[in-house]
Enzyme design. Structure first.
Site, short mmCIF file in Angstrom:
data_model
loop_
_atom_site.label_atom_id
_atom_site.label_comp_id
_atom_site.label_asym_id
_atom_site.label_seq_id
_atom_site.Cartn_x
_atom_site.Cartn_y
_atom_site.Cartn_z
N HIS A 12 13.03 96.22 -67.84
CA HIS A 12 14.07 96.68 -68.77
C HIS A 12 15.49 96.48 -68.20
O HIS A 12 16.38 97.31 -68.43
CB HIS A 12 13.83 98.16 -69.14
CG HIS A 12 13.91 99.11 -67.97
ND1 HIS A 12 13.08 100.19 -67.82
CD2 HIS A 12 14.74 99.15 -66.89
CE1 HIS A 12 13.39 100.84 -66.73
NE2 HIS A 12 14.41 100.24 -66.14
N HIS A 59 18.05 106.77 -67.02
CA HIS A 59 18.86 106.46 -65.83
C HIS A 59 20.16 107.25 -65.79
O HIS A 59 21.15 106.79 -65.23
CB HIS A 59 19.20 104.97 -65.81
CG HIS A 59 18.02 104.05 -65.75
ND1 HIS A 59 17.16 103.86 -66.80
CD2 HIS A 59 17.57 103.25 -64.76
CE1 HIS A 59 16.23 102.98 -66.47
NE2 HIS A 59 16.46 102.60 -65.24
N HIS A 193 11.98 96.31 -57.22
CA HIS A 193 13.42 96.10 -57.12
C HIS A 193 14.08 97.27 -56.40
O HIS A 193 13.59 98.39 -56.42
CB HIS A 193 14.10 95.83 -58.45
CG HIS A 193 14.02 96.90 -59.52
ND1 HIS A 193 12.86 97.42 -59.99
CD2 HIS A 193 15.00 97.50 -60.25
CE1 HIS A 193 13.11 98.30 -60.96
NE2 HIS A 193 14.42 98.38 -61.14
N GLU A 240 9.64 102.67 -60.74
CA GLU A 240 9.43 102.59 -62.20
C GLU A 240 8.02 102.16 -62.55
O GLU A 240 7.59 102.27 -63.70
CB GLU A 240 10.45 101.63 -62.83
CG GLU A 240 11.86 102.19 -62.78
CD GLU A 240 12.93 101.24 -63.31
OE1 GLU A 240 14.03 101.71 -63.59
OE2 GLU A 240 12.66 100.03 -63.42
C1 DHB Z 1 18.55 96.58 -62.92
C2 DHB Z 1 17.21 96.98 -62.98
C3 DHB Z 1 16.87 98.19 -63.60
O1 DHB Z 1 15.60 98.68 -63.68
C4 DHB Z 1 17.84 98.98 -64.16
O2 DHB Z 1 17.45 100.12 -64.79
C5 DHB Z 1 19.18 98.61 -64.09
C6 DHB Z 1 19.53 97.40 -63.46
C7 DHB Z 1 18.92 95.27 -62.28
O3 DHB Z 1 18.08 94.56 -61.74
O4 DHB Z 1 20.11 94.90 -62.37
FE FE Z 2 15.55 100.73 -64.45
#
Ligand code: DHB
Ligand code: FE
Length: 289
Positions: A12, A59, A193, A240
């Site tokens: 997302h 978030h 991530h 997540e």
């Molecule tokens: C990014 C990834 C995310 O899950 C998010 O909520 C906001 C930004 C990113 O990779 O930039």
């Molecule tokens: Fe996210």
């Protein structure tokens, strides 16, 4: 009895919203990601869901560090998006399904999940972007939604085991829901991530592929990971994954994989997509035979 069709899980990242707004689906950077979706659209055209239960993580739009529920279930007739500061357009409101919301809330509390009930709830990019990916092109959303927000912002986070049990409880409640409704489950986020700190940009492809594989046939394997292990293997925001695990938990029948893609990176994230079909009727028939 409601019919739980299956679960879709997808990343997302806000940059996806920017790409949709600018029509960059064919741009070389975004194309490999967007190319994953036509098979999902074809599956949705056959599955024809009426309502979507969305496991996602807020978030900081609706909940912030001052008050952060571990699990929150929406019980509103309508859910609105709002500006989060990413520079992406806010999307049109989503219709809710209060009857299903209250059925899920009753079932979760009966199963000793002390959830937060939200009769008003803003929904952020973690809900809106996957919806826009599944039903592109604007116009009325063809489905109602019930959002279930999971805390991945403020430690201690819910464990993958607890997230799986949350999903299982939702799945059993859906199976028992006395409604002629076709239900899709959606999990959004990840995969690996990390957005800040020393390991910003961290991605772990072998771990992600192991998770995608385990989610099909052996989701219990993931429930043995502690939050600390998950952060180590998937990065701080890779937590997540809990939404994928919850969505998988909601499938109570035999599960087959219909489609999956995995692409590195979109922004800072390993972007993944998976469609799992739930064969609840098959299981019931086999049991009855
Ligand atoms: C990014 C990834 C995310 O899950 C998010 O909520 C906001 C930004 C990113 O990779 O930039
Ligand atoms: Fe996210």
């Amino acid at each position: 009895m409601a019919n739980v069709l299956g679960a879709i899980s997808t990343s997302h990242v806000p940059a996806i919203g920017g790409a949709i707004a600018k029509g960059l689906q064919q741009d070389p950077y975004f194309k490999p990601f967007f190319d994953g979706f036509p098979p999902v659209h074809a599956w949705l055209a056959k599955a024809r869901p009426d309502v979507v239960v969305v496991f996602y993580n807020d978030h900081g739009l609706n909940f912030f560090l001052d008050k952060l529920p571990t699990f929150a279930v929406g019980a509103a007739p309508e859910y609105r998006n709002a500006d989060e500061g990413w520079g992406i357009p806010t999307l049109r409101p989503f219709g809710g399904d209060p009857e299903l919301s209250w059925h899920l809330i009753d079932s979760l509390v009966a199963a000793e999940f002390d959830i937060t009930m939200c009769q008003e709830m803003l929904v952020d990019h973690a809900l809106t972007l996957p919806m826009a990916l599944l039903w592109p092109g604007g116009g009325e959303w063809p489905v109602r939604i019930v959002p279930i927000a999971m805390n991945h912002v403020q430690h201690p986070l819910p464990s993958l085991r607890r997230s799986y049990h949350l999903g299982q409880t939702v799945g059993r409640a859906l199976d028992a829901w006395d409604a002629d409704a076709r239900v899709l489950v959606l999990g959004t986020g990840g995969l690996s991530h990390q957005l800040d700190g020393e390991r910003a940009g961290f991605i772990n492809k072998p771990f992600d592929l192991m998770c995608m594989d385990a989610l099909v046939g052996d989701p219990e394997r993931l429930t043995r990971l502690s939050t600390r292990e998950l952060v180590r293997e998937a990065g701080a925001q890779g937590t997540e994954l809990m939404t994928w695990v919850a969505a998988r938990g909601a499938l109570t029948g035999a599960v087959t994989k219909v489609h999956s893609t995995y692409h590195i990176p979109i922004s800072n994230t390993a972007a993944a997509l998976m469609v799992l079909e739930n064969h609840a009727q098959t299981v019931a028939r086999v049991r009855a035979a």
